[in-house]
Write a protein that holds these residues in place. Structure first.
Motif, PDB file in Angstrom:
ATOM      1  N   GLY A 188      18.986 -40.836 -71.146  1.00  0.00           N
ATOM      2  CA  GLY A 188      19.536 -39.503 -71.357  1.00  0.00           C
ATOM      3  C   GLY A 188      20.888 -39.335 -70.668  1.00  0.00           C
ATOM      4  O   GLY A 188      21.862 -38.866 -71.263  1.00  0.00           O
ATOM      5  N   GLU A 189      20.948 -39.774 -69.405  1.00  0.00           N
ATOM      6  CA  GLU A 189      22.208 -39.693 -68.652  1.00  0.00           C
ATOM      7  C   GLU A 189      23.294 -40.508 -69.335  1.00  0.00           C
ATOM      8  O   GLU A 189      24.443 -40.091 -69.436  1.00  0.00           O
ATOM      9  CB  GLU A 189      22.027 -40.254 -67.232  1.00  0.00           C
ATOM     10  CG  GLU A 189      21.360 -39.324 -66.268  1.00  0.00           C
ATOM     11  CD  GLU A 189      21.087 -40.042 -64.938  1.00  0.00           C
ATOM     12  OE1 GLU A 189      21.847 -40.971 -64.606  1.00  0.00           O
ATOM     13  OE2 GLU A 189      20.114 -39.679 -64.276  1.00  0.00           O
ATOM     14  N   LEU A 190      22.887 -41.697 -69.820  1.00  0.00           N
ATOM     15  CA  LEU A 190      23.848 -42.589 -70.453  1.00  0.00           C
ATOM     16  C   LEU A 190      24.447 -41.932 -71.695  1.00  0.00           C
ATOM     17  O   LEU A 190      25.654 -41.996 -71.935  1.00  0.00           O
ATOM     18  CB  LEU A 190      23.170 -43.909 -70.828  1.00  0.00           C
ATOM     19  CG  LEU A 190      24.080 -44.903 -71.520  1.00  0.00           C
ATOM     20  CD1 LEU A 190      25.002 -45.556 -70.505  1.00  0.00           C
ATOM     21  CD2 LEU A 190      23.286 -45.962 -72.260  1.00  0.00           C
ATOM     22  N   MET A 191      23.587 -41.244 -72.477  1.00  0.00           N
ATOM     23  CA  MET A 191      24.072 -40.573 -73.683  1.00  0.00           C
ATOM     24  C   MET A 191      25.137 -39.545 -73.325  1.00  0.00           C
ATOM     25  O   MET A 191      26.180 -39.460 -73.978  1.00  0.00           O
ATOM     26  CB  MET A 191      22.909 -39.893 -74.421  1.00  0.00           C
ATOM     27  CG  MET A 191      22.048 -40.866 -75.210  1.00  0.00           C
ATOM     28  SD  MET A 191      20.441 -40.165 -75.676  1.00  0.00           S
ATOM     29  CE  MET A 191      20.939 -38.956 -76.904  1.00  0.00           C
ATOM     30  N   GLU A 192      24.850 -38.774 -72.263  1.00  0.00           N
ATOM     31  CA  GLU A 192      25.843 -37.782 -71.827  1.00  0.00           C
ATOM     32  C   GLU A 192      27.143 -38.461 -71.399  1.00  0.00           C
ATOM     33  O   GLU A 192      28.232 -37.996 -71.739  1.00  0.00           O
ATOM     34  CB  GLU A 192      25.294 -36.963 -70.644  1.00  0.00           C
ATOM     35  CG  GLU A 192      24.258 -35.934 -71.065  1.00  0.00           C
ATOM     36  CD  GLU A 192      23.519 -35.375 -69.858  1.00  0.00           C
ATOM     37  OE1 GLU A 192      24.110 -35.350 -68.753  1.00  0.00           O
ATOM     38  OE2 GLU A 192      22.349 -34.979 -70.018  1.00  0.00           O
ATOM     39  N   THR A 193      26.988 -39.572 -70.666  1.00  0.00           N
ATOM     40  CA  THR A 193      28.187 -40.267 -70.191  1.00  0.00           C
ATOM     41  C   THR A 193      29.030 -40.761 -71.363  1.00  0.00           C
ATOM     42  O   THR A 193      30.255 -40.642 -71.347  1.00  0.00           O
ATOM     43  CB  THR A 193      27.803 -41.460 -69.290  1.00  0.00           C
ATOM     44  OG1 THR A 193      26.835 -41.025 -68.355  1.00  0.00           O
ATOM     45  CG2 THR A 193      29.009 -42.003 -68.557  1.00  0.00           C
ATOM     46  N   ILE A 194      28.371 -41.327 -72.385  1.00  0.00           N
ATOM     47  CA  ILE A 194      29.122 -41.854 -73.528  1.00  0.00           C
ATOM     48  C   ILE A 194      29.894 -40.717 -74.229  1.00  0.00           C
ATOM     49  O   ILE A 194      31.072 -40.862 -74.551  1.00  0.00           O
ATOM     50  CB  ILE A 194      28.174 -42.568 -74.526  1.00  0.00           C
ATOM     51  CG1 ILE A 194      27.598 -43.829 -73.877  1.00  0.00           C
ATOM     52  CG2 ILE A 194      28.924 -42.944 -75.807  1.00  0.00           C
ATOM     53  CD1 ILE A 194      26.575 -44.564 -74.707  1.00  0.00           C
ATOM     54  N   GLU A 195      29.230 -39.578 -74.403  1.00  0.00           N
ATOM     55  CA  GLU A 195      29.896 -38.414 -75.010  1.00  0.00           C
ATOM     56  C   GLU A 195      31.113 -37.982 -74.182  1.00  0.00           C
ATOM     57  O   GLU A 195      32.203 -37.743 -74.706  1.00  0.00           O
ATOM     58  CB  GLU A 195      28.920 -37.235 -75.104  1.00  0.00           C
ATOM     59  CG  GLU A 195      28.000 -37.259 -76.320  1.00  0.00           C
ATOM     60  CD  GLU A 195      28.771 -37.108 -77.629  1.00  0.00           C
ATOM     61  OE1 GLU A 195      29.958 -36.747 -77.593  1.00  0.00           O
ATOM     62  OE2 GLU A 195      28.164 -37.369 -78.698  1.00  0.00           O
TER      63      GLU A 195
END
Lengths: 252, 343
Positions: A188-195
């Motif tokens: 979940g954190e990674l998805m936010e970071t990519i965005e």
């Protein structure tokens, strides 16, 4: 004109046709997924895009410039950066130095200045420190800048690899299974970071991923690969309900 | 500004600290007459071996490529330096300057050899460098063994395999085939060696703490990743290897100018391995470790002459002790400060 244009790309290893007649178009600013079962040839595509393998046939153009036949370091300087499926950090160097190494062509001084620490050396090293820390900040790694890379926990090693790739100021960022081995919260954190990274740095992203929640959650468009050939393409909703794609993943 | 950790300062402090302290102690010993003549005779070789070890560490420890022919570059520098000092004997009467010019020439010659060896080999992946440098060391030794260089009023004369020139009145052989070099004026002094060690340390430590050094270490840690962030593997492998060869050449000149006779056999495979032992025991990539190991292991055989029967036994025990120390908790504890933050 699309930013990345791949036309009829193919590669053979002896008698094995690993990728065949693959065409892709990625628009500037896009976030595109490349999915498919194990052994479908996804990483091979990345290796061709970055010059690790030379395609047997077909073309790759980035902003109109041909990439086929160029070496990996030339392709990096033209604006393609990547991460690896099995993490490849500079494990004995510090977190900060991992990112500073990627600024190699961003801030330069001559060999003489390297040997004698003359002139611009101090000023430029400070600039690099500041830039590297800015990038590490985005990934929450700034506090750990002095750690040896190998001593970071797994999830942070993945993040550091993305940070390092970003430090080369790429137009196109290739992420090879960024969520592999992460738990749902880390994913979940990674998805936010990519965005965040995409907005902040205006970078176009192509990613390989097996975590369908991540793929469906952030990708705008998907290409599905099976046995080296394109099986389907389209929006995540279309593709993930395509019976052929479901069969390829789960079997009959 | 965030907290930034700079591990580099410590390397500089320890390396220069050891060398300057050792120089002062030895100078004090010389002044007070508390020094044996055999130890005094070893001061220049110790300096030369320190430069050899530090420069080989650049190839083996920092770049991560195995080189088994470092003595070959030392040999090139030694004989190149001898030719240069002899040829310049009238042009530059001031000996220290002549030595410095000879060192620069020896280093340049060794650097050119480094390029010749490195360009084809460093493009390959794998242990090819070890094989080719091993051969290089032998080839250089055999070439110098059949090399004839003489000088007379008309200038330098040169031939291979046999002496094909006659020297004019007052002419002199510089390199006389297998007999080697004899009657060299000894130019090297302990202070010259000390200055070369300081210059080597400064330049190599500076190189390591720069974008070039980071690129070399990145190639060592992960070549594929280094390429993916825009670093040319071949370029940085070659750069580190050639810089390493240049310093070995200068060490060779320093070493040769300390003796009145020099033969090619001095720079054989055993010498290459000896220097490699210094590097491995001092710790790969650890510059000050190389300094200590080179100095200690050069002095030791002489010190152990007092207990001649047990000399090799004690030498071996020391090697084992150093290996154990390198992997011990004690070393970690001694260096615990390395990872403390600096604000």
């Amino acid at each position: 004109m699309a930013m990345l244009e791949v036309t009829q790309l193919g590669i053979s290893f002896g008698g094995l046709r690993a990728v065949d007649a693959l065409s892709m178009r990625i628009e500037k600013g896009g976030l595109v997924g490349l999915i498919g079962p194990n052994g479908a040839g996804k990483t091979t595509v990345f290796n061709m895009l970055t010059g690790v393998y030379r395609p047997t046939d077909g073309g790759i153009r980035l902003d109109g410039e041909n990439l086929v036949g160029k070496t990996p370091h030339e392709i990096c300087r033209l604006g393609v950066a990547r991460t690896f499926q099995n993490i490849r950090l500079f494990s004995r160097m510090t977190v900060l130095d991992n990112v500073k190494t990627a600024l190699h062509h961003e801030t330069t001084y001559t060999l003489a200045e390297s040997l004698l620490h003359l002139g611009g050396y101090r000023k430029k090293e400070r600039e690099m420190d500041a830039r590297a820390l800015d990038i590490l900040e985005v990934f929450g790694l700034a506090e750990k800048n002095h750690y040896t890379a190998a001593n970071l926990p797994y999830g942070q090693q993945r993040k550091l690899e993305i940070a390092r790739a970003l430090a080369t100021s790429p137009k196109l960022l290739l992420l090879d299974e960024p969520a592999a081995g992460m738990n749902p919260q880390e994913t979940g954190e990674l998805m936010e970071t990519i965005e965040l990274v995409r907005k902040k740095y205006g970078v176009t992203v192509l990613l390989i991923e097996h975590d369908m929640k991540l793929v469906a959650g952030i990708c705008e468009y998907l290409y599905v690969l099976n046995f080296g050939r394109e099986l389907a393409q389209g929006s995540p909703a279309e593709v993930l309900h395509n019976p052929e794609v479901v069969t390829a993943y789960l079997g009959e | 500004m965030k907290k930034l950790f700079s591990p580099g300062r410590r390397d500089y402090t320890i390396s220069f600290g050891i060398v300057i302290l050792a120089y002062l102690v030895v100078q004090a010993m010389i002044l007070t007459g508390n020094i044996t003549s055999s130890f005094k005779g070893q001061l220049v070789p110790i300096c030369a071996y320190i430069v050899m070890a530090v420069s080989l560490n650049l190839t083996v420890g920092v770049l991560g490529e195995l080189s088994l022919g470092h003595a070959g570059f030392m040999s090139v520098g030694a004989f190149g330096g001898i030719v240069a000092t002899t040829a310049l004997a009238d042009a530059i009467p001031f000996a220290p300057l002549r030595l410095a010019v000879a060192m620069a020439f020896g280093g340049l010659l060794a650097g050119i050899m480094g390029v010749i060896v490195g360009v084809p080999v460093l493009r390959l992946k794998g242990d090819y460098l070890a094989i080719v440098t091993l051969a290089f060391g032998q080839i250089i030794m055999n070439i110098v063994n059949v090399l004839y260089i003489g000088r007379d009023a008309r200038g330098l004369h040169f031939s291979l395999l046999e002496q094909r020139f006659e020297l004019g009145e007052g002419g002199k052989m510089i390199i006389n085939g297998p007999i080697g070099v004899s009657g060299v004026s000894k130019l090297s002094t302990f202070t010259a060696g000390f200055l070369l060690v300081l210059a080597t340390l400064l330049l190599i430590l500076n190189l390591l703490h720069s974008r070039t050094g980071r690129a070399v270490m990145a190639v060592r840690d992960n070549a594929i990743a280094a390429e993916s962030i825009g670093i040319s593997i071949t370029r940085y492998k070659l750069l580190a290897f050639v810089v390493s060869a240049v310093f070995a050449g200068m060490a060779g000149t320093l070493y040769a100018m300390n003796y009145s006779t020099v033969t090619a056999a001095k720079f054989d495979f055993n010498t290459s391995i000896l220097v490699l032992v210094f590097v491995v025991l001092g710790g790969l990539g650890n510059i000050w470790g190389s300094i200590i190991a080179a100095a200690l292991l050069t002095v030791l055989p002489e010190l152990l002459r007092a207990v001649n029967d047990y000399r090799m036994l004690l030498y071996a025990i020391l090697l084992i002790a150093m290996m154990l120390f390198n992997n011990s908790k004690l070393k970690e504890r001694l260096l615990a400060g390395r990872h403390r933050e600096v604000e």
